[in-house]
Write a protein that holds these residues in place. Structure first.
Motif, short mmCIF file in Angstrom:
data_model
loop_
_atom_site.label_atom_id
_atom_site.label_comp_id
_atom_site.label_asym_id
_atom_site.label_seq_id
_atom_site.Cartn_x
_atom_site.Cartn_y
_atom_site.Cartn_z
N TYR A 37 0.83 -1.21 0.00
CA TYR A 37 0.00 0.00 0.00
C TYR A 37 0.87 1.26 0.00
N LEU A 38 1.91 1.28 0.84
CA LEU A 38 2.79 2.44 0.91
C LEU A 38 3.55 2.66 -0.40
N GLU A 83 2.39 1.73 -3.43
CA GLU A 83 1.39 2.22 -4.38
C GLU A 83 1.12 3.70 -4.20
N LYS A 84 1.12 4.17 -2.96
CA LYS A 84 0.87 5.58 -2.65
C LYS A 84 2.13 6.44 -2.83
N LYS A 85 3.24 5.79 -3.19
CA LYS A 85 4.54 6.47 -3.38
C LYS A 85 4.99 7.19 -2.11
N MET A 86 4.68 6.58 -0.96
CA MET A 86 5.17 7.11 0.32
C MET A 86 6.57 6.58 0.61
N THR A 132 12.53 6.32 2.31
CA THR A 132 11.68 7.40 1.86
C THR A 132 12.48 8.70 1.86
N ARG A 143 8.45 13.31 3.54
CA ARG A 143 7.32 12.39 3.66
C ARG A 143 7.18 11.83 5.08
N SER A 158 3.70 12.51 7.06
CA SER A 158 2.58 11.83 6.38
C SER A 158 2.72 10.32 6.47
N LEU A 159 3.93 9.82 6.30
CA LEU A 159 4.17 8.37 6.37
C LEU A 159 3.87 7.86 7.78
N MET A 190 0.17 7.79 8.31
CA MET A 190 -0.45 6.73 7.53
C MET A 190 -0.22 5.37 8.16
N ILE A 235 9.68 8.63 -5.82
CA ILE A 235 8.57 9.14 -5.02
C ILE A 235 8.45 10.65 -5.07
#
Length: 104
Positions: free
Chosen positions: A23-24, A26-29, A60, A64, A67-68, A71, A103
């Motif tokens: 998921y991370l 895919e979200k480019k986190m 990363t 980020r 936000s990471l 999340m 990212i």
């Protein structure tokens, strides 16, 4: 130039780790992750517990981090997950550029 940052967290099993890391990504986190199974020793309700868990090194960028962290906190199955930022003072330019290109 934006700096790479390493974030360390743990998961209760590989299935959960792979799902959240996917998921991370895919979200480019994160640009990538390394997952390792290890034995964890920790206090749990006043007693010492020993269990297997999955450690995750998430690569990363500095911008980020907040936000990471938020999340991961939101989707992590544990009530109090460890989410640790490890500052990187320097890295090779090729690695920096690779992360920044993935990212952005």
């Amino acid at each position: 130039m934006e700096k790479p940052t390493l974030v360390y967290t743990t998961f209760p099993n590989f299935e959960t780790a792979k799902s959240i890391v996917g998921y991370l990504l895919e979200k480019k986190m994160i640009a990538c992750a390394n997952l390792r199974e290890h034995e964890a020793h920790y206090f749990n309700d006043g007693d010492i517990s020993i269990n297997t868990e999955i450690g995750a090194f998430l690569k990363t960028t500095e911008n980020r981090w907040i936000s990471l962290k938020d999340m991961i906190n939101e989707i992590h199955p544990l009530e109090t997950p460890a989410i640790l930022k490890i500052n990187i003072d320097d890295s090779n330019d090729e690695f920096k550029n690779w992360i920044l290109n993935i990212i952005k």
